[in-house]
Design an enzyme around this catalytic site. Structure first.
Site, short mmCIF file in Angstrom:
data_model
loop_
_atom_site.label_atom_id
_atom_site.label_comp_id
_atom_site.label_asym_id
_atom_site.label_seq_id
_atom_site.Cartn_x
_atom_site.Cartn_y
_atom_site.Cartn_z
N ASP A 1 6.26 60.89 -1.86
CA ASP A 1 5.55 60.54 -0.63
C ASP A 1 4.20 59.95 -1.01
OD1 ASP A 1 7.50 61.36 1.17
OD2 ASP A 1 6.71 63.39 1.33
N ASP B 1 11.03 57.33 5.05
CA ASP B 1 10.75 58.13 6.25
C ASP B 1 10.46 57.21 7.44
OD1 ASP B 1 10.98 60.44 4.68
OD2 ASP B 1 8.81 60.53 4.33
#
Length: 168
Positions: free
Chosen positions: A123, A141
């Site tokens: 991330d 995402d």
């Protein structure tokens, strides 16, 4: 009876590849240019912040000892299979749903690759405003969330009764 693939929602598989490619390249750039937990300011409210996510969204179950890696991988595979079947069964002209499915599949496969190869999801997109901080996330995402939002939008644009009239 089989039907030509290009007449189905699978015509939108190119979008899956685009999401996977952008996700992969962006994660590689982050891993090659930032140290773990290093932050790179981009704008006053937006940073690149390199993080490992061992859980799901918002690091759900991240601290559960490792079993969640394969649990979430299994969920991703199941979702990908279901959505690919749905794309095959839908018409290529059903754009909004097929784009949504393709974005979700691309995002799921992007994170699945991370989970299988690294054991975690990379991330790096990080928003903060003052003391407020949103969860760190990635391009995969984004694909999943945008795809889900498009499915909801499709529900408002074409309610079930209206969609069943088109199919009949």
């Amino acid at each position: 009876m089989s039907k030509p693939v290009l007449s189905t929602g699978l015509r939108w598989l190119w979008l899956v590849l685009v999401v996977i490619a952008i996700d992969f390249v962006s994660k590689q750039w982050i891993m090659n240019n930032l140290m773990l937990h290093e932050s790179m300011p981009v704008m006053p409210f937006f940073n690149f912040f390199y993080a490992h996510n061992y859980g799901a969204a918002f690091s759900f179950l991240a601290d559960k000892g490792g079993w969640q890696r394969w649990f979430f991988a299994g969920i991703a595979v199941a979702i990908v299979v279901v959505l690919l079947v749905m794309m095959y069964r839908s018409k290529a002209s059903d754009r909004l749903n097929n784009i949504a499915y393709a974005l979700i599949v691309g995002g799921a496969l992007g994170n699945l690759f991370d989970r299988a190869y690294h054991g975690f999801v990379v991330d790096f997109i990080d928003f903060t405003i003052g003391d407020w901080h949103f969860a760190t996330f990635n391009i995969a995402d984004c694909g999943i969330c945008i795809g889900a939002a498009l499915i909801v939008l499709e529900g408002f644009i074409n309610p079930t009764s209206k969609r069943s009239e088109h199919k009949g």
